[in-house]
Design an enzyme around this catalytic site. Structure first.
Site, PDB file in Angstrom:
ATOM      1  N   GLU A  96       0.840  -1.209   0.000  1.00 43.85           N
ATOM      2  CA  GLU A  96       0.000   0.000   0.000  1.00 43.85           C
ATOM      3  C   GLU A  96       0.868   1.249   0.000  1.00 43.85           C
ATOM      4  O   GLU A  96       1.969   1.251   0.558  1.00 43.85           O
ATOM      5  CB  GLU A  96      -0.897   0.004   1.246  1.00 43.85           C
ATOM      6  N   ASP A  97       0.358   2.310  -0.620  1.00 47.21           N
ATOM      7  CA  ASP A  97       1.066   3.592  -0.585  1.00 47.21           C
ATOM      8  C   ASP A  97       0.925   4.249   0.786  1.00 47.21           C
ATOM      9  O   ASP A  97       1.892   4.729   1.360  1.00 47.21           O
ATOM     10  CB  ASP A  97       0.542   4.524  -1.690  1.00 47.21           C
ATOM     11  N   ASP A 100      -4.580   5.430   5.946  1.00 50.81           N
ATOM     12  CA  ASP A 100      -5.151   6.672   6.465  1.00 50.81           C
ATOM     13  C   ASP A 100      -6.257   6.295   7.459  1.00 50.81           C
ATOM     14  O   ASP A 100      -5.981   6.011   8.622  1.00 50.81           O
ATOM     15  CB  ASP A 100      -5.648   7.453   5.241  1.00 50.81           C
ATOM     16  N   PHE A 150      -2.111  16.010   3.661  1.00 53.10           N
ATOM     17  CA  PHE A 150      -2.401  15.310   2.417  1.00 53.10           C
ATOM     18  C   PHE A 150      -1.164  15.365   1.540  1.00 53.10           C
ATOM     19  O   PHE A 150      -0.628  16.427   1.265  1.00 53.10           O
ATOM     20  CB  PHE A 150      -3.610  15.922   1.697  1.00 53.10           C
ATOM     21  N   ARG A 163       0.872  11.945  -9.610  1.00 50.82           N
ATOM     22  CA  ARG A 163       1.402  10.597  -9.338  1.00 50.82           C
ATOM     23  C   ARG A 163       2.827  10.444  -9.849  1.00 50.82           C
ATOM     24  O   ARG A 163       3.599   9.626  -9.386  1.00 50.82           O
ATOM     25  CB  ARG A 163       0.534   9.532 -10.021  1.00 50.82           C
TER      26      ARG A 163
HETATM   27  P1  5GP Z   1      -7.858   4.700   3.880  1.00 53.13           P
HETATM   28  O1  5GP Z   1      -8.868   3.719   3.365  1.00 53.13           O
HETATM   29  O2  5GP Z   1      -6.850   4.092   4.821  1.00 53.13           O
HETATM   30  O3  5GP Z   1      -8.506   5.911   4.450  1.00 53.13           O
HETATM   31  O4  5GP Z   1      -7.110   5.298   2.656  1.00 53.13           O
HETATM   32  C1  5GP Z   1      -6.238   4.614   1.928  1.00 53.13           C
HETATM   33  C2  5GP Z   1      -6.110   5.233   0.552  1.00 53.13           C
HETATM   34  O5  5GP Z   1      -6.515   6.598   0.505  1.00 53.13           O
HETATM   35  C3  5GP Z   1      -4.662   5.238   0.167  1.00 53.13           C
HETATM   36  O6  5GP Z   1      -4.303   4.026  -0.430  1.00 53.13           O
HETATM   37  C4  5GP Z   1      -4.615   6.431  -0.781  1.00 53.13           C
HETATM   38  O7  5GP Z   1      -4.990   6.001  -2.075  1.00 53.13           O
HETATM   39  C5  5GP Z   1      -5.634   7.379  -0.240  1.00 53.13           C
HETATM   40  N1  5GP Z   1      -4.993   8.392   0.627  1.00 53.13           N
HETATM   41  C6  5GP Z   1      -5.037   8.494   1.971  1.00 53.13           C
HETATM   42  N2  5GP Z   1      -4.318   9.533   2.416  1.00 53.13           N
HETATM   43  C7  5GP Z   1      -3.781  10.103   1.325  1.00 53.13           C
HETATM   44  C8  5GP Z   1      -2.902  11.227   1.118  1.00 53.13           C
HETATM   45  O8  5GP Z   1      -2.441  11.935   2.036  1.00 53.13           O
HETATM   46  N3  5GP Z   1      -2.564  11.492  -0.172  1.00 53.13           N
HETATM   47  C9  5GP Z   1      -3.037  10.765  -1.225  1.00 53.13           C
HETATM   48  N4  5GP Z   1      -2.647  11.131  -2.431  1.00 53.13           N
HETATM   49  N5  5GP Z   1      -3.855   9.695  -1.071  1.00 53.13           N
HETATM   50  C10 5GP Z   1      -4.215   9.381   0.195  1.00 53.13           C
HETATM   51 MG    MG Z   2      -4.091   3.338  -2.348  1.00 50.29          MG
END
Ligand code: 5GP
Ligand code: MG
Length: 175
Positions: A96-97, A100, A150, A163
């Protein structure tokens, strides 16, 4: 929102952290036959760097999970691309990148466990925002923990832009 000139992690810092993660994960996964599961699209650059830096031989599969609109998590996770098959003898390394709220990684893990019968699921995330968690979710390995900002670049987008940036930047309010 606009791109901040401030770089949070530059390409050298990213490369060096990837090298360290690769060594640790290699030794932790020794003796398993892992599948590297790449969570498209944000995790693509990181996954390619990590897999090439590791000595563990992988097969590679892709999953696309989508929860974000702009800078807001919708909380609902959709899977436009999913792998299929029976993975009951497999250890899956989910790449995963960023984690959050935790909804995405949790939903992917549930899909792998319930639909593909994956034997074991390990998660590596390049970034982690622990203060934003809405569901309990912890990666086995994290590149960097960050506060609630963010970020874009190194695969991560703002409405599909940025990206391609080689460094990780923050976004700031415009005007
Ligand atoms: P979660 O489901 O944990 O809230 O979010 C995961 C996904 O939300 C990440 O894989 C990413 O694609 C996106 N995301 C969450 N925080 C960020 C951020 O700070 N920047 C970007 N570009 N994407 C984010
Ligand atoms: Mg993602």
């Amino acid at each position: 929102m606009k791109l901040s000139k401030t770089i949070l992690f530059d390409r050298e810092a990213i490369a060096s952290r990837i090298e360290d993660l690769a060594k640790t994960i290699d030794s932790d996964l020794a003796g398993t036959s892992p599948i590297a599961l790449i969570a498209l699209k944000g995790a693509m650059p990181m996954a390619m760097d990590l897999i090439r830096a590791m000595n563990t031989p992988f097969t590679v599969e892709l999953i696309r999970a989508k929860s974000y609109e702009g800078t807001h998590s919708t909380g609902k996770v959709a899977f436009p691309i999913v792998p299929e098959g029976d993975w009951s003898d497999k250890t899956v390394l989910l790449i995963e990148d960023i984690i959050d709220t935790g909804h995405t990684a949790t939903a992917i893990s549930e899909y792998l466990r319930n639909d593909l019968n994956a034997q074991d699921i390990r998660i590596v995330s390049f970034l982690d925002k622990p203060s934003r968690r809405e569901v309990e979710c912890e990666a086995n390995w994290v590149g960097f923990s960050i506060k609630d900002v963010f970020v874009v670049g190194y695969g991560m987008d703002y409405n599909e832009a940025y990206r391609d940036l080689p460094d990780i930047h923050t976004m700031e309010p415009s005007g």
